[in-house]
Design an enzyme around this catalytic site. Structure first.
Site, mmCIF file in Angstrom:
data_model
loop_
_atom_site.group_PDB
_atom_site.id
_atom_site.type_symbol
_atom_site.label_atom_id
_atom_site.label_comp_id
_atom_site.label_asym_id
_atom_site.label_seq_id
_atom_site.Cartn_x
_atom_site.Cartn_y
_atom_site.Cartn_z
ATOM 1 N N TYR A 43 0.739 -1.370 -0.008
ATOM 2 C CA TYR A 43 -0.185 0.126 0.136
ATOM 3 C C TYR A 43 0.676 1.428 -0.089
ATOM 4 O O TYR A 43 0.192 2.387 -0.179
ATOM 5 C CB TYR A 43 -0.992 0.008 1.113
ATOM 6 C CG TYR A 43 -0.147 -0.175 2.443
ATOM 7 C CD1 TYR A 43 0.488 0.816 3.198
ATOM 8 C CD2 TYR A 43 0.157 -1.285 2.994
ATOM 9 C CE1 TYR A 43 1.095 0.877 4.397
ATOM 10 C CE2 TYR A 43 0.740 -1.527 4.236
ATOM 11 C CZ TYR A 43 1.308 -0.299 4.924
ATOM 12 O OH TYR A 43 2.185 -0.642 5.945
ATOM 13 N N GLY A 44 2.182 1.041 0.124
ATOM 14 C CA GLY A 44 3.095 2.299 0.266
ATOM 15 C C GLY A 44 4.273 2.340 -0.814
ATOM 16 O O GLY A 44 3.843 2.686 -2.035
ATOM 17 N N LEU A 46 6.321 0.600 -1.930
ATOM 18 C CA LEU A 46 6.765 -0.617 -2.687
ATOM 19 C C LEU A 46 5.861 -0.792 -3.932
ATOM 20 O O LEU A 46 6.093 -1.476 -4.870
ATOM 21 C CB LEU A 46 6.568 -1.792 -1.811
ATOM 22 C CG LEU A 46 7.727 -1.980 -0.844
ATOM 23 C CD1 LEU A 46 7.461 -3.147 -0.065
ATOM 24 C CD2 LEU A 46 8.958 -2.345 -1.712
ATOM 25 N N GLU A 118 11.329 -4.377 5.488
ATOM 26 C CA GLU A 118 10.121 -3.728 6.423
ATOM 27 C C GLU A 118 10.545 -3.318 7.986
ATOM 28 O O GLU A 118 9.647 -3.075 8.538
ATOM 29 C CB GLU A 118 8.814 -4.270 6.263
ATOM 30 C CG GLU A 118 8.309 -4.097 4.916
ATOM 31 C CD GLU A 118 7.698 -3.004 4.449
ATOM 32 O OE1 GLU A 118 8.054 -1.925 5.017
ATOM 33 O OE2 GLU A 118 7.193 -3.078 3.296
#
Length: 194
Positions: A43-44, A46, A118
């Protein structure tokens, strides 16, 4: 694509098998790829076109991932842009908005690489299950996402005024600072830890 063919494509992607269409019929060819038993919702940074997509692109090129397309959380979840322009999904069910992202079927090796990226072992994120659905209210599937670690998630949500995003977009990406360019080359989310 009809529903049965879509389901077979999903089986092919997750199992690592190659799907080919012959005379209008989808056929699996065995032994042609790496198994991809995990589904990861990105969602970000990546996502395609965003600051860290090069990592995902490398995973795709090495046949450790396959893109399954655009998906949404069917229920609201808080998504915020935290320190250094980093996106954080926060595990506070019912708060926030439905979140748009990309779904990937990935190998065990890719999950290990993503966990390291992450910062799972140092408490930046934790990989937890969620359900996502295809665009336009399509098929729901079980996946995993990298959520802000529980020790900082609620504090980050309050710090952002309990206002969430529906999508990490270009505006947020412009705020992104690469780790090597941050003071102390660290993730500032760790400063929120008690």
């Amino acid at each position: 694509m009809e529903k049965g063919m879509k389901a077979l494509y999903d089986v092919c992607f997750v199992s690592g098998e190659n799907c080919v269409e012959r005379s209008g019929t989808l056929v699996m060819e065995r032994g042609s790829g790496k198994a991809k038993p995990h589904r990861v919702f990105s969602y970000g940074t990546l996502k395609k076109g965003f600051p860290n997509y090069a990592l995902m692109e490398g995973i795709l090129r090495s046949d450790d991932a396959v893109s399954l397309g655009t998906y949404f959380t069917p229920h609201p979840s808080p998504l915020v842009c935290g320190p250094h322009g980093i996106g954080y999904l926060i595990n506070l069910p019912g708060s926030g908005q439905r979140v748009k992202g990309e779904l990937y079927a990935v190998s065990d090796a890719a999950v290990a690489l993503l966990d390291e990226f992450e910062g799972v072992s140092v408490g930046c994120y934790e990989r937890l299950p969620l359900v996502v659905e295809a665009e336009n209210g399509g098929q729901r599937v079980e996946a995993e996402a990298y959520w802000a670690h529980r020790s900082v998630g609620e504090a980050l949500w309050k710090m952002k005024g309990e206002v969430g995003l529906s999508e990490y977009g270009e505006k947020e990406a412009r705020q992104y600072v690469r780790k090597e360019d941050r003071p102390g080359a660290r993730n500032a989310i760790l400063d929120l830890l008690p």
